[in-house]
Design an enzyme around this catalytic site. Sequence first.
Site, PDB file in Angstrom:
ATOM      1  CE  LYS A  22     -24.985 -11.957  19.891  1.00  0.00           C
ATOM      2  NZ  LYS A  22     -24.642 -12.522  21.122  1.00  0.00           N
ATOM      3  CE1 TYR A  24     -37.546  -2.330  17.614  1.00  0.00           C
ATOM      4  CE2 TYR A  24     -37.655   0.025  16.587  1.00  0.00           C
ATOM      5  CZ  TYR A  24     -38.304  -1.157  16.984  1.00  0.00           C
ATOM      6  OH  TYR A  24     -39.817  -1.504  16.358  1.00  0.00           O
ATOM      7  CB  ILE A  79     -36.165 -22.877  14.039  1.00  0.00           C
ATOM      8  CG1 ILE A  79     -37.426 -24.007  14.417  1.00  0.00           C
ATOM      9  CG2 ILE A  79     -36.912 -21.468  13.638  1.00  0.00           C
ATOM     10  CD1 ILE A  79     -38.209 -23.379  15.460  1.00  0.00           C
ATOM     11  CG  PHE A  83     -49.393  -4.655  21.109  1.00  0.00           C
ATOM     12  CD1 PHE A  83     -50.803  -4.689  21.185  1.00  0.00           C
ATOM     13  CD2 PHE A  83     -48.793  -3.643  20.407  1.00  0.00           C
ATOM     14  CE1 PHE A  83     -51.587  -4.040  21.006  1.00  0.00           C
ATOM     15  CE2 PHE A  83     -49.803  -2.646  19.959  1.00  0.00           C
ATOM     16  CZ  PHE A  83     -51.083  -2.681  20.051  1.00  0.00           C
ATOM     17  CG  ASP A  94     -42.941 -14.681  21.912  1.00  0.00           C
ATOM     18  OD1 ASP A  94     -42.014 -14.230  22.767  1.00  0.00           O
ATOM     19  OD2 ASP A  94     -43.762 -13.675  21.216  1.00  0.00           O
TER      20      ASP A  94
HETATM   21  P1  NAD Z   1     -44.114  -6.725  21.722  1.00  0.00           P
HETATM   22  O1  NAD Z   1     -42.687  -6.538  22.716  1.00  0.00           O
HETATM   23  O2  NAD Z   1     -45.278  -6.451  22.243  1.00  0.00           O
HETATM   24  O3  NAD Z   1     -43.805  -8.135  21.082  1.00  0.00           O
HETATM   25  C1  NAD Z   1     -42.697  -8.594  20.389  1.00  0.00           C
HETATM   26  C2  NAD Z   1     -42.450 -10.072  20.861  1.00  0.00           C
HETATM   27  O4  NAD Z   1     -41.410 -10.729  20.238  1.00  0.00           O
HETATM   28  C3  NAD Z   1     -42.749 -10.517  22.248  1.00  0.00           C
HETATM   29  O5  NAD Z   1     -43.835 -11.546  22.295  1.00  0.00           O
HETATM   30  C4  NAD Z   1     -41.298 -11.171  22.472  1.00  0.00           C
HETATM   31  O6  NAD Z   1     -41.279 -11.937  23.658  1.00  0.00           O
HETATM   32  C5  NAD Z   1     -40.701 -11.735  21.011  1.00  0.00           C
HETATM   33  N1  NAD Z   1     -39.548 -11.724  20.997  1.00  0.00           N
HETATM   34  C6  NAD Z   1     -38.553 -10.610  21.110  1.00  0.00           C
HETATM   35  N2  NAD Z   1     -37.331 -11.165  20.788  1.00  0.00           N
HETATM   36  C7  NAD Z   1     -37.339 -12.282  20.350  1.00  0.00           C
HETATM   37  C8  NAD Z   1     -36.398 -13.349  20.164  1.00  0.00           C
HETATM   38  N3  NAD Z   1     -35.089 -13.112  19.960  1.00  0.00           N
HETATM   39  N4  NAD Z   1     -37.039 -14.752  19.801  1.00  0.00           N
HETATM   40  C9  NAD Z   1     -38.337 -14.798  19.699  1.00  0.00           C
HETATM   41  N5  NAD Z   1     -38.958 -13.892  20.273  1.00  0.00           N
HETATM   42  C10 NAD Z   1     -38.783 -12.704  20.570  1.00  0.00           C
HETATM   43  O7  NAD Z   1     -43.981  -5.637  20.524  1.00  0.00           O
HETATM   44  P2  NAD Z   1     -45.039  -5.278  19.393  1.00  0.00           P
HETATM   45  O8  NAD Z   1     -45.329  -4.004  19.652  1.00  0.00           O
HETATM   46  O9  NAD Z   1     -46.021  -6.346  19.326  1.00  0.00           O
HETATM   47  O10 NAD Z   1     -43.893  -5.036  18.105  1.00  0.00           O
HETATM   48  C11 NAD Z   1     -43.866  -6.609  17.154  1.00  0.00           C
HETATM   49  C12 NAD Z   1     -43.423  -5.951  15.919  1.00  0.00           C
HETATM   50  O11 NAD Z   1     -43.691  -4.831  15.145  1.00  0.00           O
HETATM   51  C13 NAD Z   1     -41.752  -5.768  16.338  1.00  0.00           C
HETATM   52  O12 NAD Z   1     -40.777  -6.435  15.486  1.00  0.00           O
HETATM   53  C14 NAD Z   1     -41.917  -4.416  16.145  1.00  0.00           C
HETATM   54  O13 NAD Z   1     -40.215  -3.900  16.012  1.00  0.00           O
HETATM   55  C15 NAD Z   1     -42.649  -3.959  15.218  1.00  0.00           C
HETATM   56  N6  NAD Z   1     -43.161  -2.566  15.449  1.00  0.00           N
HETATM   57  C16 NAD Z   1     -44.005  -2.287  16.477  1.00  0.00           C
HETATM   58  C17 NAD Z   1     -44.578  -0.989  16.397  1.00  0.00           C
HETATM   59  C18 NAD Z   1     -45.594  -0.657  17.524  1.00  0.00           C
HETATM   60  O14 NAD Z   1     -45.857   0.291  17.541  1.00  0.00           O
HETATM   61  N7  NAD Z   1     -45.925  -1.685  18.262  1.00  0.00           N
HETATM   62  C19 NAD Z   1     -44.145   0.021  15.536  1.00  0.00           C
HETATM   63  C20 NAD Z   1     -42.900  -0.621  14.756  1.00  0.00           C
HETATM   64  C21 NAD Z   1     -42.626  -1.795  14.669  1.00  0.00           C
END
Ligand code: NAD
Length: 318
Positions: A97, A151, A69, A17, A39
């Site tokens: 992890k 988390y 990487i 997202f 990703d």
């Molecule tokens: P999301 O789940 O839409 O996106 C996370 C992305 O990371 C996905 O594309 C997923 O496939 C990829 N991913 C997950 N594990 C992975 C791995 N081991 N290796 C490679 N890719 C991996 O979530 P988001 O809302 O876009 O959040 C993005 C970041 O922002 C996250 O780190 C999240 O903790 C942080 N965050 C988001 C929010 C929120 O409200 N959306 C709030 C606080 C923190």
Amino acid sequence: MQELKNKTILVTGGAGFIGSHLCRKLLKESNNNNVICLDNFFTGSKKNIADLIDNKNFEVIRHDIEEPIQLEVEQIYNLACPASPQHYQFDKIKTLKTNVLGAINILDLAKQAKARVLQASTSEVYGDPLEHPQNEIYNGNVKTIGPRSCYDEGKRAAETLFGDYHKELGMDTRIVRIFNTYGPYMDVNDGRVVSNFIMQGLYNQDITIYGNGSQTRSFQYIDDLLDGIVKMMNNENNFYGPVNIGSLEEFTVKELAEIIIDMIPNCKSKIVYKELPQCDPKKRRPDISLAKKMLDWEPKIKLEEGLKKTIEYFKSIL
Ligand code: NAD
Ligand code: UDP
């Protein structure tokens, strides 16, 4: 005339997202930006980046950050990690992890490439906060063995790593604590409150409030977040954070449900109450004085304006 240098920017979690919005923004901002989206597609989707695929400055790498990487890049945004409780609790050990091994791998990549690296941390580092609003000095109230710990503690450990790579190795690391963010490209099955309520409202299904709905969150629209994290990445004031980036508009979950029902024309959904998940934080609102002072940043988009755009997006993909 001075020639602008090309910059290669890595966005881990770039198909998710926030990541997909960030890739789009970085490409739009300058023709000199080359953007690599990395990703593992656990919660991300090719659909989120479909409009970018033909851009000659955009590349995609399928990779899991649990594995090392090496890449030649100048900046890294480390966003890879599922963000919805439903998804990060699906495989808790993997989430930990991703946060810990993933942070080490991305920091080592940055070290090798001499890149600046920003960590997407979270308001969850404050856990179920005993101070309100939360400022960056507050150490939080987090369980080590609760359902959210994979988390919360994972993100806390990642912050420690980013801090220590900066202090011990002199690396250029930055930390942003993101508060609840919503907008287009959220996955319809994501399970987070904004996407759930909008989908339920559009389908005239029951709106599922967990608990009695008195818990609060401060919901920030994606564009405000993007401005904040890009400002943090590019500030040249030796400001490393952590810094809160979030909205000051705090709503109860029940208020959010009512607003969304009101905003969807002819919505016939009724509110129903379900069990409150364990360790669900009771309130959350950032103190953003530090972001205002150091980054000249504050959110601009009101909840109803952001929700309007988000509801339009969900309608368009139904
Ligand atoms: P999301 O789940 O839409 O996106 C996370 C992305 O990371 C996905 O594309 C997923 O496939 C990829 N991913 C997950 N594990 C992975 C791995 N081991 N290796 C490679 N890719 C991996 O979530 P988001 O809302 O876009 O959040 C993005 C970041 O922002 C996250 O780190 C999240 O903790 C942080 N965050 C988001 C929010 C929120 O409200 N959306 C709030 C606080 C923190
Ligand atoms: N929530 C809810 N109904 C839903 C989804 C979530 O009442 O269908 C509640 C959830 O219990 C929490 C708040 O909304 O109190 C925000 O949940 P979300 O999963 O979006 O984010 P987080 O809990 O990580 O802030």
